[in-house]
Design an enzyme around this catalytic site. Structure first.
Site, PDB file in Angstrom:
ATOM      1  N   ARG A   1      -3.731  -7.164  -2.739  1.00 52.22           N
ATOM      2  CA  ARG A   1      -2.637  -6.195  -2.761  1.00 52.22           C
ATOM      3  C   ARG A   1      -2.075  -5.833  -1.393  1.00 52.22           C
ATOM      4  O   ARG A   1      -1.186  -4.986  -1.305  1.00 52.22           O
ATOM      5  CB  ARG A   1      -3.004  -4.919  -3.517  1.00 52.22           C
ATOM      6  CG  ARG A   1      -3.381  -5.182  -4.951  1.00 52.22           C
ATOM      7  CD  ARG A   1      -3.364  -3.970  -5.818  1.00 52.22           C
ATOM      8  NE  ARG A   1      -4.124  -2.854  -5.319  1.00 52.22           N
ATOM      9  CZ  ARG A   1      -4.000  -1.616  -5.796  1.00 52.22           C
ATOM     10  NH1 ARG A   1      -3.172  -1.366  -6.769  1.00 52.22           N
ATOM     11  NH2 ARG A   1      -4.729  -0.637  -5.322  1.00 52.22           N
ATOM     12  N   ASP A   2      -2.566  -6.420  -0.313  1.00 52.87           N
ATOM     13  CA  ASP A   2      -1.984  -6.122   0.997  1.00 52.87           C
ATOM     14  C   ASP A   2      -2.110  -7.321   1.939  1.00 52.87           C
ATOM     15  O   ASP A   2      -2.548  -7.199   3.075  1.00 52.87           O
ATOM     16  CB  ASP A   2      -2.643  -4.886   1.620  1.00 52.87           C
ATOM     17  CG  ASP A   2      -1.829  -4.309   2.774  1.00 52.87           C
ATOM     18  OD1 ASP A   2      -0.637  -4.669   2.908  1.00 52.87           O
ATOM     19  OD2 ASP A   2      -2.382  -3.507   3.553  1.00 52.87           O
TER      20      ASP A   2
END
Length: 167
Positions: A12-13
């Site tokens: 997610r990042d």
């Protein structure tokens, strides 16, 4: 993380701040602070987390995290590395240039020496094509990370998703 873990993990990042290089200039993904385990029996709805510019566009609409969100972020990261542009500038440039003829010269970071070896130019173009497949707006049309890995490690491997740039 996506295919070989059960349940799958979504980072997610994925961004340039979360890639560490060792002394051999090999990259490793770091900072799993916002990573999420995917549950196949749930909707996997989430809040938007990550670094602006790298976040997959579908998260703004449906708030559902999938492996394809990481694929999108990886594509942005790869294009940023080749082009030397911040994701905001990169995506603006790409949305303009695709309709106006994207060339190798227009994508490559101007601070880098232009490759004189045609085989190096072809390798960079192959990486660009894989990265462009990763940032397709429709997540269903994006490759899996396994496809991406194969496309990057096997020169003859063709993703079949995109042939946007001339060789």
């Amino acid at each position: 993380m996506h295919q070989d873990c059960s349940p799958p993990i979504v980072h997610r990042d994925i961004s340039s701040n979360n890639i560490l290089l060792n002394s051999e200039v090999e990259g490793s993904v770091a900072d799993f602070g916002v990573a999420r385990l995917l549950d196949p029996d749930r909707s996997n709805q989430t809040v938007i987390v990550g670094t602006l510019g790298y976040i997959a566009p579908e998260l703004a609409y449906n708030m559902v995290v999938t492996e394809k969100c990481d694929v999108y972020s990886f594509g942005v990261l790869a294009l940023e590395t080749i082009g030397g542009k911040h994701p905001r500038d990169l995506l603006s440039f790409l949305s303009y240039s695709i309709g106006h003829g994207t060339t190798f010269e227009s994508i490559l970071d101007k601070r880098l020496p232009y490759p004189t070896d045609k085989s190096i130019e072809k390798e960079i173009m192959r990486v660009c094509n894989v990265a462009l497949a990763c940032i397709l707006t429709n997540p269903m049309r994006r490759p899996t990370m396994r496809n991406v890995s194969q496309g990057l490690s096997c020169p003859g491997h063709y993703l079949g998703y995109l042939q946007a740039l001339p060789y």
